[in-house]
Motif scaffolding. Structure first.
Motif, mmCIF file in Angstrom:
data_model
loop_
_atom_site.group_PDB
_atom_site.id
_atom_site.type_symbol
_atom_site.label_atom_id
_atom_site.label_comp_id
_atom_site.label_asym_id
_atom_site.label_seq_id
_atom_site.Cartn_x
_atom_site.Cartn_y
_atom_site.Cartn_z
ATOM 1 N N SER A 344 0.817 -1.210 0.000
ATOM 2 C CA SER A 344 0.000 0.000 0.000
ATOM 3 C C SER A 344 0.852 1.261 0.000
ATOM 4 N N GLY A 345 2.115 1.139 0.389
ATOM 5 C CA GLY A 345 2.994 2.296 0.407
ATOM 6 C C GLY A 345 3.681 2.552 -0.915
ATOM 7 N N LEU A 346 3.581 1.592 -1.855
ATOM 8 C CA LEU A 346 4.198 1.756 -3.158
ATOM 9 C C LEU A 346 3.307 2.599 -4.060
ATOM 10 N N GLU A 347 3.916 3.114 -5.141
ATOM 11 C CA GLU A 347 3.132 3.918 -6.074
ATOM 12 C C GLU A 347 2.091 3.072 -6.785
ATOM 13 N N GLY A 348 2.418 1.836 -7.112
ATOM 14 C CA GLY A 348 1.426 0.988 -7.766
ATOM 15 C C GLY A 348 2.060 -0.085 -8.626
ATOM 16 N N LEU A 349 1.201 -0.767 -9.372
ATOM 17 C CA LEU A 349 1.599 -1.866 -10.236
ATOM 18 C C LEU A 349 1.388 -1.488 -11.697
ATOM 19 N N TRP A 350 2.152 -2.124 -12.554
ATOM 20 C CA TRP A 350 1.920 -2.017 -13.984
ATOM 21 C C TRP A 350 2.309 -3.337 -14.631
ATOM 22 N N LEU A 351 1.811 -3.580 -15.811
ATOM 23 C CA LEU A 351 2.087 -4.832 -16.507
ATOM 24 C C LEU A 351 2.483 -4.553 -17.944
ATOM 25 N N ALA A 352 3.201 -5.500 -18.515
ATOM 26 C CA ALA A 352 3.567 -5.457 -19.927
ATOM 27 C C ALA A 352 3.268 -6.810 -20.539
ATOM 28 N N ALA A 353 2.691 -6.816 -21.743
ATOM 29 C CA ALA A 353 2.370 -8.054 -22.449
ATOM 30 C C ALA A 353 3.114 -8.062 -23.779
ATOM 31 N N SER A 354 3.563 -9.236 -24.177
ATOM 32 C CA SER A 354 4.277 -9.366 -25.445
ATOM 33 C C SER A 354 3.586 -10.390 -26.335
ATOM 34 N N ALA A 355 3.939 -10.383 -27.611
ATOM 35 C CA ALA A 355 3.230 -11.183 -28.607
ATOM 36 C C ALA A 355 3.401 -12.684 -28.424
ATOM 37 N N ASP A 356 4.356 -13.125 -27.599
ATOM 38 C CA ASP A 356 4.569 -14.555 -27.361
ATOM 39 C C ASP A 356 3.762 -15.064 -26.172
ATOM 40 N N SER A 357 2.647 -14.379 -25.856
ATOM 41 C CA SER A 357 1.711 -14.791 -24.794
ATOM 42 C C SER A 357 2.335 -14.762 -23.404
ATOM 43 N N ARG A 358 3.203 -13.798 -23.170
ATOM 44 C CA ARG A 358 3.805 -13.635 -21.849
ATOM 45 C C ARG A 358 3.436 -12.271 -21.279
ATOM 46 N N ILE A 359 3.245 -12.254 -19.952
ATOM 47 C CA ILE A 359 2.879 -11.023 -19.257
ATOM 48 C C ILE A 359 3.765 -10.888 -18.017
ATOM 49 N N SER A 360 4.334 -9.705 -17.840
ATOM 50 C CA SER A 360 5.121 -9.431 -16.640
ATOM 51 C C SER A 360 4.404 -8.367 -15.821
ATOM 52 N N ILE A 361 4.388 -8.549 -14.502
ATOM 53 C CA ILE A 361 3.754 -7.592 -13.587
ATOM 54 C C ILE A 361 4.834 -6.995 -12.704
ATOM 55 N N TRP A 362 4.817 -5.667 -12.587
ATOM 56 C CA TRP A 362 5.879 -4.950 -11.889
ATOM 57 C C TRP A 362 5.307 -4.077 -10.787
ATOM 58 N N SER A 363 6.067 -3.989 -9.685
ATOM 59 C CA SER A 363 5.721 -3.107 -8.574
ATOM 60 C C SER A 363 6.740 -1.975 -8.539
ATOM 61 N N THR A 364 6.246 -0.738 -8.412
ATOM 62 C CA THR A 364 7.160 0.399 -8.539
ATOM 63 C C THR A 364 7.011 1.398 -7.403
ATOM 64 N N ASP A 365 8.101 2.056 -7.131
ATOM 65 C CA ASP A 365 8.133 3.248 -6.277
ATOM 66 C C ASP A 365 9.218 4.134 -6.878
#
Length: 518
Positions: A344-365
């Motif tokens: 809850s103290g982090l700025e938030g999450l974001w994700l990236a998807a690529s054409a090979d059916s893979r998704i990465s989820i990232w937590s950032t501050d």
């Protein structure tokens, strides 16, 4: 009339060398013609020459250099003609003297010819329609615009504007839904008045495709006057239409040359240009608080840049060799249960998807220069391509991904920890993946591969588009749906307005606005 009773007489007159002279620029062709009356025929050429011909003896009466480029259109009245060129020049000529020249002894006597009026439009002339006196008319151009022409008052007004190539991305920048922004492969970024369906602002980058746009979560400071619906064109590398207007968020646009441009829509100016990518930018988003730009390219590289300075903050190559097809930023306050109070103290999450059916989820501050990988999702794919006739995959060739359904994902607004995913997988479906449970919690079957989808701001509905020209509105909770098949082209992009009261879909160069009742 019976067959064989019709006879055509073909005449091959001598053409003066000056009419077909190209001055070393290559071949000259006749491109258009129009009869003024039964006695005189006017002919335009690819070298910009207009010639007048007598139909009685098939001779050239007079010719003149009407334009520096190809004459593509001629319209004739009783004493006037209008010519249009491939460079957008429209000229009005008074030629009442031609009849007297035809009756003179020396038909080829010199006569000074000059245009009585001239205007330059925003694209090559391709069609026109005028009244009998050639005073009023409408003209279409290669730039997708239609102009109203009034010669007596020397007035020309743009009536219709449109993209001339594939619409790649759309956004609704404000909560009131007054404006719609769109970008296209024709290199333009345009802002439209939603209610009037009129273009009010345009940025044009020559020779580059604009693939994606995104608006910052906060508005830029600007005066509170309205954007003009009757813009004037400013010639530059960037063609900007409009006048100072309502304060709108900053807009980031990604281009085919690997560049990002940051525009202040309210002030109608480009405020930042950076080239962080070596290949075409495919997706761009602002961070949750707007201080960073997240962009992904055709090579699978993700760059995090400062929105204030353009400096590259981080380079992420985890998706290398597969084009980035989607980047999404979670709403403020969206975090995983597994992160606890720390999340809850982090700025938030974001994700990236690529054409090979893979998704990465990232937590950032970003204040602490933190960007941590939270999860990595790989969805199984079949060995056979989805469409045997068109789509095929060649290992190591990133261009072969272009024919595959894009990998797309969204953060759920009703279920914290859940993301919605669709792409090329074992089944045509919309899958709900729980990041805390590390599994697909449910799946909604679909009838077609999806090319674009969006979740409504209230989270209650999902809008999906496919290349079969079907737009589907899906209930998030029950999975019930309604299909709409009014689209003229395969659907490229769909979005909800921020107020949930309308949605937009795009085909090739057209956009459709849909009223939504949830």
């Amino acid at each position: 009339m019976e067959a064989g009773q019709c006879q055509l007489k073909v005449h091959c007159p001598d053409v003066p060398a000056a009419v077909i002279s190209t001055k070393g620029s290559g071949r000259c062709d006749f491109t258009c013609s129009v009869y003024i009356n039964r006695r005189i025929l006017l002919v335009g050429t690819s070298s910009g020459v207009i010639s007048a011909w007598s139909t009685a003896d098939n001779s050239c009466i007079i010719h003149w250099q009407a334009d520096s480029s190809e004459i593509v259109l001629l319209r004739a009245g009783k004493n006037d003609i209008v010519s249009g060129s491939c460079r957008g020049t429209l000229k009005h000529w008074s030629i009442g003297w031609l009849d007297s020249l035809l009756d003179s002894i020396d038909k080829r006597s010199l006569h000074q010819v000059s245009a009585s009026s001239e205007i330059t439009l925003d694209g090559g002339v391709i069609s026109a329609s005028f009244d009998a006196e050639l005073n009023l008319g409408v003209v279409g151009t290669t730039s997708g615009t239609i102009w109203y022409i009034n010669w007596p008052e020397n007035l020309y007004i743009r009536l219709v504007s449109s993209h001339t190539d594939q619409v790649q991305s759309m956004c609704v920048p404000s909560l009131n839904g007054k404006y719609i922004a769109s970008c296209s492969s024709d290199g333009s970024l345009r802002v439209w008045l939603t209610k009037e369906r009129e273009q009010t602002l345009q940025f044009q980058v020559l020779g580059k495709a604009c693939n994606c746009i995104a608006f910052s979560p906060t508005s830029s400071a600007a005066p509170s006057t309205e954007l003009s619906s009757n813009p004037s064109l400013i010639e530059d590398e960037y063609s900007q239409n409009g006048s100072r207007g309502e304060a709108l968020p900053l807009c980031a646009a990604g281009y085919s040359d690997g560049s990002l441009r940051l525009f202040d829509i309210t002030r109608q100016e480009m405020i930042l240009k950076l080239i962080p990518h070596a290949s075409s930018v495919q997706s761009v988003k602002f961070s949750a608080k707007g201080q960073m730009l997240l962009s992904g390219d055709l090579d699978g590289i993700i760059i995090v840049s400062s929105a204030a300075t353009g400096i590259t903050v981080r380079r992420i190559s985890d998706h290398h060799a597969a084009p980035i097809t989607d980047i999404q930023v979670a709403a403020s306050g969206w975090h995983l249960k597994s992160q606890g109070e720390q999340g809850s103290g982090l700025e938030g999450l974001w994700l990236a998807a690529s054409a090979d059916s893979r998704i990465s989820i990232w937590s950032t501050d970003w204040r602490r220069d933190r960007c941590d990988l939270v999860d990595w999702l790989t969805f199984p794919t079949p060995t056979d391509p989805p469409y045997q006739d068109e789509w095929c995959f060649r290992h190591g060739d990133k261009t072969s991904f272009a024919g595959f359904p894009p990998t797309l994902a969204r953060f759920s607004l009703l279920e914290p920890g859940v993301i919605l995913y669709t792409g090329f997988s074992l089944t045509k479906s919309l899958q709900f993946y729980n990041l805390d449970q590390k599994q697909v919690v449910r799946s909604v079957p679909l009838s077609h591969w999806i090319t674009s989808f969006d979740v409504s701001p209230c989270g209650e509905a999902v809008l999906l588009g496919c290349r079969e020209r079907i737009l589907r509105l899906l209930d998030y909770k029950t999975g019930s749906f309604q299909d709409y098949s009014q689209s003229c082209d395969p659907i490229r992009s769909v979005i909800f307005s921020l107020s949930d009261d309308f949605a937009i879909s795009s085909g090739f160069s057209e956009m459709a606005i849909w009223t939504v009742s949830l």
